[in-house]
Write a protein that holds these residues in place. Structure first.
Motif, mmCIF file in Angstrom:
data_model
loop_
_atom_site.group_PDB
_atom_site.id
_atom_site.type_symbol
_atom_site.label_atom_id
_atom_site.label_comp_id
_atom_site.label_asym_id
_atom_site.label_seq_id
_atom_site.Cartn_x
_atom_site.Cartn_y
_atom_site.Cartn_z
ATOM 1 N N SER A 1 -0.066 -3.049 3.072
ATOM 2 C CA SER A 1 0.033 -1.590 3.043
ATOM 3 C C SER A 1 -1.100 -0.978 2.230
ATOM 4 C CB SER A 1 1.384 -1.158 2.456
ATOM 5 O OG SER A 1 2.440 -1.466 3.324
ATOM 6 N N VAL A 2 -1.357 -1.546 1.066
ATOM 7 C CA VAL A 2 -2.400 -1.007 0.190
ATOM 8 C C VAL A 2 -3.785 -1.280 0.783
ATOM 9 C CG1 VAL A 2 -3.425 -1.139 -2.099
ATOM 10 C CG2 VAL A 2 -0.936 -1.210 -1.849
ATOM 11 N N TYR A 3 -4.004 -2.481 1.291
ATOM 12 C CA TYR A 3 -5.292 -2.828 1.902
ATOM 13 C C TYR A 3 -5.596 -1.870 3.058
ATOM 14 C CZ TYR A 3 -9.020 -6.017 3.514
ATOM 15 O OH TYR A 3 -10.221 -6.576 3.874
ATOM 16 N N ARG A 4 -4.615 -1.661 3.928
ATOM 17 C CA ARG A 4 -4.827 -0.812 5.097
ATOM 18 C C ARG A 4 -4.968 0.665 4.716
ATOM 19 N NH1 ARG A 4 -3.792 -2.047 10.225
ATOM 20 N NH2 ARG A 4 -2.563 -0.156 10.516
ATOM 21 N N ALA A 5 -4.333 1.073 3.620
ATOM 22 C CA ALA A 5 -4.504 2.454 3.161
ATOM 23 C C ALA A 5 -5.977 2.754 2.930
ATOM 24 C CB ALA A 5 -3.699 2.690 1.889
ATOM 25 N N LYS A 6 -6.676 1.796 2.360
ATOM 26 C CA LYS A 6 -8.105 1.990 2.091
ATOM 27 C C LYS A 6 -8.957 1.724 3.329
ATOM 28 C CE LYS A 6 -11.861 0.804 -1.031
ATOM 29 N NZ LYS A 6 -12.306 0.048 -2.226
ATOM 30 N N ALA A 7 -8.697 0.611 4.014
ATOM 31 C CA ALA A 7 -9.559 0.191 5.116
ATOM 32 C C ALA A 7 -9.396 1.048 6.366
ATOM 33 C CB ALA A 7 -9.280 -1.277 5.456
#
Length: 218
Positions: A127-133
């Motif tokens: 969730s956090v990775y995709r929030a940025k990417a």
């Protein structure tokens, strides 16, 4: 022989204590970024990131998830951030956290264009990775229960996001002891995972959080 026993003892001591040390490090390193709601006004966030927490058999948000959504709605209405990013598990046809979350916030009057959906938030890390990417989030307010916030904030820091955390209403949920055990293990797992930063299960086209959330809907 005595020297070998000492070395073995020290090795076992390190192995046995390391998980507790890591757990403590994750919590202590993020405590200062868990704030009361009245202190978020000076934090210029791109969005409020609400993490998934399960749905009922009839497809409605669970009690835990409802508490997270209520806090996210409250923050949005208070002007803490202009967008909601709802991230959860939609990996199976019959299990759809994300659209349950969307339906709930829309029923509470949040405009569709301000609601972004991450259908592949299969874990806190993803969730956090995709929030940025995917959504190009740089600054976010993360909303979840306090026991979970430490890890979410730790992951965000390791992945280069600037975040603060707002806890939901403090209450005891059924099965919390089991969640606490799983969280202890997850903090250790994500501590090492953030060292080598693997890509999430899915990436995809960029959908900037500054745009129209409807582009992320089904």
């Amino acid at each position: 022989m005595k020297k070998k026993r000492i070395i073995l003892f020290l090795f076992l001591l390190i192995v046995l204590t390391a998980p507790f040390t890591i757990n403590r490090y994750v919590t202590l390193s993020t405590t200062q970024r868990i704030l009361p709601q009245e202190e978020v006004t000076g934090f210029q966030a791109d969005c409020i990131l609400v993490l998934g927490a399960g749905i009922t058999p009839d497809g409605r948000p669970s009690y835990m998830l409802r508490d997270r959504l209520d806090k996210g709605i409250e923050l949005y209405e208070a002007g803490a951030a202009p967008k909601l990013l709802l991230s959860g598990d939609n990996g199976q046809e019959r299990y759809d956290e994300v659209n349950a979350m969307k339906q709930y916030v829309l029923e509470h009057g949040i405009p569709k264009e301000d609601v972004f959906l991450d259908h592949a938030g299969f874990s806190t890390y993803e969730s956090v990775y995709r929030a940025k990417a995917i959504f190009q989030v740089e600054r976010a307010i993360i909303v979840t229960q306090k026991y979970h916030l430490y890890r979410a904030l730790f992951i965000a820091k390791q992945l280069g996001l600037e975040t603060i955390g707002i806890s939901t209403l403090e209450r005891r949920y059924a099965g919390q002891w089991g969640r606490d055990v799983r969280e202890f293990l997850a903090r250790n797992k994500d501590f090492f995972q953030t060292l080598y930063k693997p890509e999430p299960t899915f990436l995809g086209e960029v959908i900037p959080i500054s745009g129209d959330g409807r582009l992320s809907h089904d």
